[in-house]
Design an enzyme around this catalytic site. Structure first.
Site, PDB file in Angstrom:
ATOM      1  N   LYS A 203       0.821  -1.225   0.000  1.00  0.00           N
ATOM      2  CA  LYS A 203       0.000   0.000   0.000  1.00  0.00           C
ATOM      3  C   LYS A 203       0.848   1.266   0.000  1.00  0.00           C
ATOM      4  O   LYS A 203       2.029   1.251   0.337  1.00  0.00           O
ATOM      5  CB  LYS A 203      -0.983  -0.037   1.175  1.00  0.00           C
ATOM      6  CG  LYS A 203      -2.139  -1.003   0.854  1.00  0.00           C
ATOM      7  CD  LYS A 203      -3.247  -1.017   1.856  1.00  0.00           C
ATOM      8  CE  LYS A 203      -4.343  -1.977   1.348  1.00  0.00           C
ATOM      9  NZ  LYS A 203      -5.373  -2.240   2.367  1.00  0.00           N
ATOM     10  N   ARG A 238      -3.481 -10.244   4.760  1.00  0.00           N
ATOM     11  CA  ARG A 238      -3.829 -10.246   3.330  1.00  0.00           C
ATOM     12  C   ARG A 238      -2.608  -9.763   2.552  1.00  0.00           C
ATOM     13  O   ARG A 238      -2.103  -8.672   2.818  1.00  0.00           O
ATOM     14  CB  ARG A 238      -5.027  -9.308   3.121  1.00  0.00           C
ATOM     15  CG  ARG A 238      -5.611  -9.294   1.723  1.00  0.00           C
ATOM     16  CD  ARG A 238      -6.838  -8.376   1.690  1.00  0.00           C
ATOM     17  NE  ARG A 238      -7.433  -8.342   0.367  1.00  0.00           N
ATOM     18  CZ  ARG A 238      -7.035  -7.551  -0.613  1.00  0.00           C
ATOM     19  NH1 ARG A 238      -6.024  -6.715  -0.435  1.00  0.00           N
ATOM     20  NH2 ARG A 238      -7.646  -7.584  -1.789  1.00  0.00           N
TER      21      ARG A 238
HETATM   22  N1  HH2 Z   1      -7.420  -3.880   0.845  1.00  0.00           N
HETATM   23  C1  HH2 Z   1      -7.778  -3.861  -0.436  1.00  0.00           C
HETATM   24  C2  HH2 Z   1      -8.865  -4.621  -0.880  1.00  0.00           C
HETATM   25  N2  HH2 Z   1      -9.546  -5.406  -0.045  1.00  0.00           N
HETATM   26  N3  HH2 Z   1      -9.870  -6.274   2.121  1.00  0.00           N
HETATM   27  C3  HH2 Z   1      -9.528  -6.323   3.412  1.00  0.00           C
HETATM   28  N4  HH2 Z   1     -10.199  -7.109   4.261  1.00  0.00           N
HETATM   29  N5  HH2 Z   1      -8.486  -5.570   3.905  1.00  0.00           N
HETATM   30  C4  HH2 Z   1      -7.756  -4.753   3.107  1.00  0.00           C
HETATM   31  O1  HH2 Z   1      -6.834  -4.065   3.614  1.00  0.00           O
HETATM   32  C5  HH2 Z   1      -8.099  -4.677   1.713  1.00  0.00           C
HETATM   33  C6  HH2 Z   1      -9.188  -5.473   1.262  1.00  0.00           C
HETATM   34  C7  HH2 Z   1      -7.033  -2.999  -1.399  1.00  0.00           C
HETATM   35  O2  HH2 Z   1      -5.962  -3.692  -1.972  1.00  0.00           O
HETATM   36  P1  HH2 Z   1      -6.001  -4.433  -3.404  1.00  0.00           P
HETATM   37  O3  HH2 Z   1      -7.107  -5.428  -3.467  1.00  0.00           O
HETATM   38  O4  HH2 Z   1      -4.664  -4.998  -3.654  1.00  0.00           O
HETATM   39  O5  HH2 Z   1      -6.219  -3.287  -4.454  1.00  0.00           O
HETATM   40  P2  HH2 Z   1      -7.479  -2.743  -5.247  1.00  0.00           P
HETATM   41  O6  HH2 Z   1      -8.477  -2.278  -4.250  1.00  0.00           O
HETATM   42  O7  HH2 Z   1      -6.923  -1.623  -6.089  1.00  0.00           O
HETATM   43  O8  HH2 Z   1      -8.042  -3.862  -6.082  1.00  0.00           O
END
Ligand code: HH2
Length: 262
Positions: A203, A238
């Site tokens: 992040k 995660r």
């Molecule tokens: N962060 C993201 C998405 N889902 N779910 C939980 N429970 N906790 C988190 O910190 C979290 C999450 C954001 O990261 P990512 O899926 O890699 O990116 P994007 O939202 O751009 O798809």
């Protein structure tokens, strides 16, 4: 304090996720990567069809369904799959093809997980992805986030979710200082008794704290935070980089279980 260190592998079937956007647009590629993450020790693979990075625009649930359902269906026989969504119809359809956890960044879908009798992750977010990073503000970020999560966890248990996790929502309507305060307060959140999940992998605040490292250069920082989180007693992390995160979890478990008992 959890007696396990689970890793939830990130699988975004989106064109625009901040880290793996566009890599797994093709369902076959996405499934192959999900299987690889199970092979690397992921306890859960988290399938998402809508980016929720700061500034992201909402995705129509029909499009989200088109992206995620074939992937969830193909992965579910091979391991535990969570569906990362804010939409009830997507959560429900994903569970019908094998997902067993609703990972809910909006913390509004406990009724769905409860009705279907599956696991539930309640995450804290201030605002919505398009504007959440404009001016996040709290009187007391730790008290507010912990209080919110305690209420959502109690609600999810009352509604019948089979397992409940709480997640402080690193980067979701939070400044760098808010993220750090929440990470520092993980021992307290763990002590509150509901299993904790943390997602800091790659992040933006990690880039800012490591001299501007690009998204793909945040591995060490991501694993460092995962190690901290496991050492604080969180149940699950995660992560995009499953293998080194699994190693971090094993090491921490070795120290806290075996070492402490010796
Ligand atoms: N962060 C993201 C998405 N889902 N779910 C939980 N429970 N906790 C988190 O910190 C979290 C999450 C954001 O990261 P990512 O899926 O890699 O990116 P994007 O939202 O751009 O798809």
């Amino acid at each position: 304090m959890s007696d396990r260190a689970l890793v939830m592998g990130v699988l975004n079937v989106t064109p625009d996720s901040f880290s793996d956007g566009g890599r797994w647009n093709d369902a076959e590629d996405a499934v192959a990567w999900g299987l690889q993450m199970f092979g690397q020790g992921a306890a859960i693979v988290d399938v998402g069809g809508e980016s929720t990075r700061p500034g992201a625009e909402p995705v129509d649930p029909q499009e989200e369904l088109r992206r995620v359902l074939p992937v969830v269906r193909a992965l579910a026989p091979h391991g535990r799959v969570s569906i990362d969504t804010r939409h009830a119809e997507v959560a429900e359809a994903a569970v019908s093809v094998g997902a067993t956890i609703v990972n809910d960044i909006s913390a509004t879908l406990a009724h769905v997980a409860g009705r279907l009798g599956v696991g539930y992750v309640a995450m804290h977010m201030q605002g919505d992805p398009p504007t959440m990073q404009d001016a996040p503000s709290y009187e007391d970020v730790v008290a507010e986030v912990h209080g919110f999560l305690a209420a959502r966890a109690a609600e999810a248990r009352d509604l019948g979710a089979s397992e409940v996790w709480v997640d402080p929502g690193i980067g979701f309507g939070k400044t760098i200082e808010h993220n750090l305060a929440l990470l520092a307060s993980l021992p307290e959140l763990v002590d509150a008794g509901t299993p904790v999940l943390v997602g800091a992998s790659r992040k933006g605040f990690l880039g800012a704290l490591t001299g501007g490292a690009a998204v793909d250069d945040r591995l060490e920082a991501s694993v460092a935070v995962a190690t901290w989180a496991f050492a604080c007693g969180v149940d699950a992390v995660r992560a995009h980089d499953v293998e080194p995160t699994v190693t971090a979890g094993r090491l921490v478990m070795g120290i806290t279980r075996t070492g402490a008992a010796a």
